[in-house]
Design a protein around this motif. Structure first.
Motif, PDB file in Angstrom:
ATOM      1  N   LEU A  40       0.829  -1.208   0.000  1.00  9.23           N
ATOM      2  CA  LEU A  40       0.000   0.000   0.000  1.00  9.23           C
ATOM      3  C   LEU A  40       0.864   1.259   0.000  1.00  9.23           C
ATOM      4  CD1 LEU A  40      -2.812  -1.068   2.506  1.00  9.23           C
ATOM      5  CD2 LEU A  40      -2.988  -0.804   0.024  1.00  9.23           C
ATOM      6  N   SER A  41       2.018   1.177   0.723  1.00  6.94           N
ATOM      7  CA  SER A  41       2.930   2.324   0.731  1.00  6.94           C
ATOM      8  C   SER A  41       3.482   2.601  -0.671  1.00  6.94           C
ATOM      9  CB  SER A  41       4.076   2.053   1.707  1.00  6.94           C
ATOM     10  OG  SER A  41       4.999   3.119   1.683  1.00  6.94           O
ATOM     11  N   VAL A  42       3.873   1.528  -1.378  1.00  8.13           N
ATOM     12  CA  VAL A  42       4.373   1.698  -2.739  1.00  8.13           C
ATOM     13  C   VAL A  42       3.283   2.266  -3.652  1.00  8.13           C
ATOM     14  CG1 VAL A  42       5.212   0.484  -4.781  1.00  8.13           C
ATOM     15  CG2 VAL A  42       6.136  -0.078  -2.528  1.00  8.13           C
ATOM     16  N   ILE A  43       2.081   1.728  -3.531  1.00 14.21           N
ATOM     17  CA  ILE A  43       0.970   2.199  -4.358  1.00 14.21           C
ATOM     18  C   ILE A  43       0.694   3.680  -4.096  1.00 14.21           C
ATOM     19  CG2 ILE A  43      -1.531   1.990  -4.727  1.00 14.21           C
ATOM     20  CD1 ILE A  43      -1.207  -1.034  -4.294  1.00 14.21           C
ATOM     21  N   THR A  44       0.739   4.072  -2.804  1.00 14.38           N
ATOM     22  CA  THR A  44       0.491   5.481  -2.454  1.00 14.38           C
ATOM     23  C   THR A  44       1.571   6.389  -3.035  1.00 14.38           C
ATOM     24  OG1 THR A  44      -0.608   4.825  -0.400  1.00 14.38           O
ATOM     25  CG2 THR A  44       0.196   7.100  -0.542  1.00 14.38           C
ATOM     26  N   ASN A  45       2.832   5.980  -2.880  1.00 16.07           N
ATOM     27  CA  ASN A  45       3.929   6.810  -3.400  1.00 16.07           C
ATOM     28  C   ASN A  45       3.881   6.934  -4.920  1.00 16.07           C
ATOM     29  OD1 ASN A  45       4.957   7.247  -0.830  1.00 16.07           O
ATOM     30  ND2 ASN A  45       6.327   5.459  -0.911  1.00 16.07           N
ATOM     31  N   GLU A  46       3.626   5.798  -5.583  1.00 15.64           N
ATOM     32  CA  GLU A  46       3.574   5.841  -7.049  1.00 15.64           C
ATOM     33  C   GLU A  46       2.371   6.643  -7.546  1.00 15.64           C
ATOM     34  OE1 GLU A  46       6.009   4.711  -9.097  1.00 15.64           O
ATOM     35  OE2 GLU A  46       7.001   4.443  -7.159  1.00 15.64           O
ATOM     36  N   THR A  47       1.274   6.592  -6.779  1.00 10.01           N
ATOM     37  CA  THR A  47       0.096   7.402  -7.140  1.00 10.01           C
ATOM     38  C   THR A  47       0.416   8.887  -7.012  1.00 10.01           C
ATOM     39  OG1 THR A  47      -1.392   5.641  -6.385  1.00 10.01           O
ATOM     40  CG2 THR A  47      -2.340   7.841  -6.636  1.00 10.01           C
ATOM     41  N   ASP A  48       1.185   9.236  -5.948  1.00  9.01           N
ATOM     42  CA  ASP A  48       1.605  10.630  -5.793  1.00  9.01           C
ATOM     43  C   ASP A  48       2.461  11.073  -6.980  1.00  9.01           C
ATOM     44  OD1 ASP A  48       0.258  10.921  -3.430  1.00  9.01           O
ATOM     45  OD2 ASP A  48       1.998  10.438  -2.163  1.00  9.01           O
ATOM     46  N   ARG A  49       3.354  10.169  -7.452  1.00  9.31           N
ATOM     47  CA  ARG A  49       4.167  10.489  -8.630  1.00  9.31           C
ATOM     48  C   ARG A  49       3.288  10.749  -9.846  1.00  9.31           C
ATOM     49  NH1 ARG A  49       8.682   6.292  -9.973  1.00  9.31           N
ATOM     50  NH2 ARG A  49       8.840   7.727 -11.750  1.00  9.31           N
ATOM     51  N   LEU A  50       2.276   9.899 -10.024  1.00 12.85           N
ATOM     52  CA  LEU A  50       1.368  10.089 -11.163  1.00 12.85           C
ATOM     53  C   LEU A  50       0.620  11.404 -11.057  1.00 12.85           C
ATOM     54  CD1 LEU A  50      -0.194   6.531 -11.652  1.00 12.85           C
ATOM     55  CD2 LEU A  50       1.313   7.738 -13.216  1.00 12.85           C
ATOM     56  N   ILE A  51       0.155  11.712  -9.847  1.00 18.32           N
ATOM     57  CA  ILE A  51      -0.588  12.967  -9.661  1.00 18.32           C
ATOM     58  C   ILE A  51       0.312  14.169  -9.975  1.00 18.32           C
ATOM     59  CG2 ILE A  51      -1.656  14.450  -7.917  1.00 18.32           C
ATOM     60  CD1 ILE A  51      -2.705  11.882  -6.572  1.00 18.32           C
ATOM     61  N   GLY A  52       1.570  14.123  -9.489  1.00 16.47           N
ATOM     62  CA  GLY A  52       2.502  15.212  -9.774  1.00 16.47           C
ATOM     63  C   GLY A  52       2.763  15.372 -11.258  1.00 16.47           C
ATOM     64  N   LEU A  53       2.936  14.244 -11.964  1.00 18.60           N
ATOM     65  CA  LEU A  53       3.175  14.307 -13.401  1.00 18.60           C
ATOM     66  C   LEU A  53       1.979  14.883 -14.138  1.00 18.60           C
ATOM     67  CD1 LEU A  53       5.003  13.659 -15.792  1.00 18.60           C
ATOM     68  CD2 LEU A  53       4.066  11.338 -15.797  1.00 18.60           C
ATOM     69  N   VAL A  54       0.783  14.438 -13.765  1.00 10.58           N
ATOM     70  CA  VAL A  54      -0.427  14.947 -14.416  1.00 10.58           C
ATOM     71  C   VAL A  54      -0.601  16.445 -14.142  1.00 10.58           C
ATOM     72  CG1 VAL A  54      -2.950  14.813 -14.450  1.00 10.58           C
ATOM     73  CG2 VAL A  54      -1.591  12.718 -14.462  1.00 10.58           C
ATOM     74  N   GLU A  55      -0.305  16.867 -12.910  1.00  6.40           N
ATOM     75  CA  GLU A  55      -0.408  18.293 -12.585  1.00  6.40           C
ATOM     76  C   GLU A  55       0.586  19.113 -13.404  1.00  6.40           C
ATOM     77  OE1 GLU A  55       0.109  18.497  -8.397  1.00  6.40           O
ATOM     78  OE2 GLU A  55      -2.020  18.130  -7.952  1.00  6.40           O
ATOM     79  N   ASP A  56       1.814  18.573 -13.584  1.00 10.48           N
ATOM     80  CA  ASP A  56       2.788  19.264 -14.438  1.00 10.48           C
ATOM     81  C   ASP A  56       2.259  19.431 -15.851  1.00 10.48           C
ATOM     82  OD1 ASP A  56       4.582  19.630 -12.450  1.00 10.48           O
ATOM     83  OD2 ASP A  56       5.942  18.017 -13.037  1.00 10.48           O
ATOM     84  N   LEU A  57       1.677  18.356 -16.382  1.00  9.66           N
ATOM     85  CA  LEU A  57       1.143  18.417 -17.745  1.00  9.66           C
ATOM     86  C   LEU A  57       0.003  19.421 -17.844  1.00  9.66           C
ATOM     87  CD1 LEU A  57       1.131  14.608 -18.641  1.00  9.66           C
ATOM     88  CD2 LEU A  57       2.594  16.362 -19.630  1.00  9.66           C
ATOM     89  N   LEU A  58      -0.884  19.433 -16.839  1.00 13.52           N
ATOM     90  CA  LEU A  58      -2.013  20.371 -16.861  1.00 13.52           C
ATOM     91  C   LEU A  58      -1.514  21.818 -16.742  1.00 13.52           C
ATOM     92  CD1 LEU A  58      -4.614  18.486 -14.628  1.00 13.52           C
ATOM     93  CD2 LEU A  58      -4.716  18.838 -17.100  1.00 13.52           C
ATOM     94  N   ASP A  59      -0.548  22.044 -15.831  1.00 15.95           N
ATOM     95  CA  ASP A  59      -0.004  23.393 -15.674  1.00 15.95           C
ATOM     96  C   ASP A  59       0.669  23.864 -16.959  1.00 15.95           C
ATOM     97  OD1 ASP A  59      -0.856  23.911 -13.150  1.00 15.95           O
ATOM     98  OD2 ASP A  59       1.017  23.389 -12.151  1.00 15.95           O
ATOM     99  N   PHE A  60       1.453  22.960 -17.552  1.00 19.00           N
ATOM    100  CA  PHE A  60       2.176  23.337 -18.763  1.00 19.00           C
ATOM    101  C   PHE A  60       1.201  23.706 -19.881  1.00 19.00           C
ATOM    102  CE2 PHE A  60       4.332  22.265 -22.774  1.00 19.00           C
ATOM    103  CZ  PHE A  60       5.417  23.113 -22.660  1.00 19.00           C
ATOM    104  N   SER A  61       0.152  22.914 -20.060  1.00 20.58           N
ATOM    105  CA  SER A  61      -0.814  23.209 -21.126  1.00 20.58           C
ATOM    106  C   SER A  61      -1.532  24.523 -20.859  1.00 20.58           C
ATOM    107  CB  SER A  61      -1.824  22.061 -21.259  1.00 20.58           C
ATOM    108  OG  SER A  61      -2.599  21.934 -20.074  1.00 20.58           O
ATOM    109  N   LYS A  62      -1.805  24.823 -19.598  1.00 15.89           N
ATOM    110  CA  LYS A  62      -2.481  26.080 -19.276  1.00 15.89           C
ATOM    111  C   LYS A  62      -1.568  27.283 -19.528  1.00 15.89           C
ATOM    112  CE  LYS A  62      -5.715  24.204 -15.863  1.00 15.89           C
ATOM    113  NZ  LYS A  62      -6.104  24.163 -14.424  1.00 15.89           N
TER     114      LYS A  62
END
Length: 481
Positions: free
Chosen positions: A283-305
Motif C-alpha cells: 500500500l505504501s508503494v501504491i500510495t507513493n507511485e500514485t503521488d508520482r502520477l498525480i505530480g506528473l499529471v499536474e505538471d502536464l495540466l499546468d504546462f498546457s495552461k
C-alpha cells in the motif's frame, strides 16, 4: 493565370512596356512631322520672301500684271512650287502655269500678306483635291501693298514620308514589345521559380517532412527567405525531436508507477491481504507511485495552461524571506532522503514583493527538488538570497553532475528534458520559467559538467506594505492541504 505571381508580373511588365512604347511612338511621330513640315515651310517661305523682296526693290512703280509677268519669267527652272500673283481682292492675276482666275482666295496667309506681313497656311485645297502648304508675301509699291505673291506646294509627299517613318517606328516598337515580353518571361521564371521551390518545401514541412532544404540561388530577398525557411525547418525538426523525446519520457514516467501499482495490486490480491507487513509495504508503494502520477499529471495540466495563456497570477503583498525560511525548514528534513543537506543564507531584513505565493512556492520547490535529485549522495546544496537595485536574487547551488554544454542553452524549453537519466517529465523548469516571467523576473542557469549547477531566480521587490509572518504561514499551510 492572373491569380499567379508570374501572370501578374507579366501583365504589369507588359502594360509598362506598352505604355512606354506608345508614348515614344507618339513623341517620335510628332517630332518627325514637325521637323518635315517646318523644314518645308522654311524653304517655301524663303523662296517667296526672296522673290517678293527683289520685286519690291527693283520694280517699284510697275503695275501688278507687269510684275507678275516678270516674276514668273524669272523663276528658276527647278522651281517645284506653284507661284501665284494675286490682286487685293485675292483673285489670281496669273500663276506659274499661265492661268488666271476670278475666284478669290481668302486663306489666312493671303489675308496676312494683304496687311503687309508674311503668312503661311496648311490645309486642303478644293481646287487641287489635295493637301497643300502655302506662303504669301506682300508686293509693295511706294509703301502700299498692291498685291500678293503666293508660293504653294503639295504636302502629300510629306505625309507619305512621315507615314512611312511612323510605320517603321511601329514595327520597331512591336519588336521591342516582343523582346521585352520575352525578357519578362525569363525574369518572371527566375523570380517565380525559386518561390515555387520554397512553396513545395513548405508543403513538405506542413506534412511533417523536415528533411527538405531550400537552395539559396541568389543573394536577394528570395535567397534570404530560403535561409529563413531552412532555419525554421531546422528549428521545427529540433522541436519535433524534442516533442517525441518528451512523449517517450512521459510515457516511461507513466508506465513505471503504473507497473508498480499493477504489480503490487496483483500481489495483494493473490496474497489475500493475510500478511500485514507485505500489505502495508504494498500500500505504501501504491500510495507513493500514485503521488508520482498525480505530480506528473499536474505538471502536464499546468504546462498546457501556461502554453494557452490561461493562468493568471493572483498577486498580493508578501515577504519572500518568510517563504524561503519555511522552505529551509521543510527541506532540512526532506533532503535527508538522499542524505543531502541544505545550507541557507538569507538576509535579516524582509524581502517585500507583490506575488502569487503558491506559484512562487511551486518555483522554488521545483528548483530545490532538482538540486536534491541531481546532487551526489550525502552532498550539499546552498540557497542564498541577496538584494540589489530593488531586485532579489535567490540562488540554489548544488555539487551534482552538472549539465553538459550542449544541453545548457536548451534547458527549460518546452518538450526538452536533457540527457540526464534521472526520472521526471522535464516540464518543471519550463513551468517555473513561465511563472517567474509572469512575475516580471527571470531564471538564469549556470553549470559546469561534473562540478555542479547554480540556478538563480531574480524577482522585483516592492516598497509597499506586505503580509505579516503569520499570514504567510497561514497561506502556505492552506496551500499545502
Amino acid at each position: 493565370m492572373l491569380k499567379s505571381i508570374r501572370g501578374r508580373l507579366l501583365l504589369q511588365i507588359g502594360l509598362l512596356l506598352l505604355t512606354i512604347v506608345v508614348l515614344l511612338e507618339v513623341i517620335f511621330a510628332a517630332a518627325v512631322s514637325t521637323y518635315y513640315f517646318d523644314s518645308a515651310r522654311q524653304i517655301v517661305q524663303s523662296r517667296a520672301v526672296t522673290a517678293a523682296t527683289l520685286s519690291n526693290q527693283f520694280m517699284e512703280g510697275y503695275t501688278l500684271p507687269e510684275r507678275a509677268r516678270y516674276i514668273l519669267e524669272n523663276l528658276v527652272p527647278s522651281e517645284s512650287s506653284r507661284v501665284e500673283v494675286l490682286d487685293l481682292q485675292g483673285r489670281t492675276v496669273v500663276d506659274s502655269y499661265g492661268f488666271s482666275s476670278s475666284k478669290r482666295i481668302r486663306t489666312a496667309d493671303v489675308r496676312i500678306a494683304q496687311q503687309g506681313g508674311v503668312g503661311s497656311y496648311s490645309g486642303y485645297s478644293n481646287a487641287f483635291k489635295q493637301r497643300i502648304m502655302a506662303v504669301s508675301s506682300p508686293l509693295v509699291s511706294y509703301g502700299e501693298v498692291i498685291g500678293t505673291l503666293r508660293f504653294s506646294v503639295s504636302t502629300e509627299p510629306l505625309y507619305d514620308e512621315v507615314a512611312k517613318l511612323v510605320v517603321w517606328a511601329i514595327g520597331i516598337g512591336a519588336a521591342v514589345l516582343l523582346l521585352g515580353f520575352g525578357l519578362s518571361l525569363i525574369i518572371a521564371r527566375q523570380i517565380v521559380g525559386p518561390i515555387k521551390e520554397l512553396t513545395v518545401i513548405s508543403r513538405k514541412m506542413a506534412t511533417g517532412d523536415f528533411t527538405a532544404r531550400a537552395v539559396r540561388q541568389n543573394d536577394d530577398e528570395v535567397g534570404t527567405l530560403a535561409d529563413s525557411l531552412n532555419h525554421m525547418n531546422e528549428e521545427l525538426s529540433k522541436s519535433e525531436k524534442m516533442k517525441n523525446d518528451f512523449i517517450s519520457t512521459v510515457s516511461h514516467e507513466l508506465r513505471t508507477p503504473l507497473t508498480s501499482i499493477k504489480g503490487w495490486g496483483e500481489t495483494l490480491v493473490v496474497g489475500g491481504l493475510d500478511d500485514d507487513e507485505t500489505t502495508l509495504k504494498g500500500l505504501s508503494v501504491i500510495t507513493n507511485e500514485t503521488d508520482r502520477l498525480i505530480g506528473l499529471v499536474e505538471d502536464l495540466l499546468d504546462f498546457s495552461k501556461y502554453q494557452a495563456g490561461e493562468i493568471k497570477m493572483r498577486s498580493v503583498p508578501v515577504d519572500l524571506n518568510l517563504l524561503l525560511q519555511q522552505l529551509d525548514l521543510q527541506y532540512s528534513w526532506a533532503g535527508n532522503k538522499r542524505g543531502v543537506t541544505l545550507s541557507t543564507y538569507l538576509p535579516d531584513e524582509p524581502l517585500p514583493m507583490h506575488a502569487d505565493l503558491n506559484r512562487l512556492k511551486q518555483v522554488f520547490v521545483n528548483v530545490l527538488d532538482n538540486a536534491i535529485k541531481f546532487s551526489d549522495l550525502n552532498g550539499e546544496i546552498r540557497m542564498t538570497a541577496s538584494c540589489e537595485d530593488l531586485q532579489v536574487h535567490v540562488s540554489v547551488q548544488d555539487d551534482g553532475e552538472g549539465i553538459p554544454a550542449e544541453d545548457l542553452e536548451r534547458i527549460g524549453r518546452r518538450f526538452y528534458k536533457g540527457s540526464s537519466k534521472m526520472s521526471g517529465s522535464g516540464l518543471g523548469l519550463a513551468i517555473s520559467k513561465e511563472i517567474v516571467r509572469l512575475h516580471g523576473g527571470r531564471i538564469k542557469i549556470e553549470s559546469e559538467y561534473g562540478i555542479g549547477t547554480t540556478v538563480t531566480v531574480t524577482l522585483p521587490l516592492a516598497v509597499e506594505e506586505f503580509m505579516s509572518g503569520s499570514e504567510v504561514a497561514t497561506h502556505l499551510a492552506s496551500s499545502d492541504k
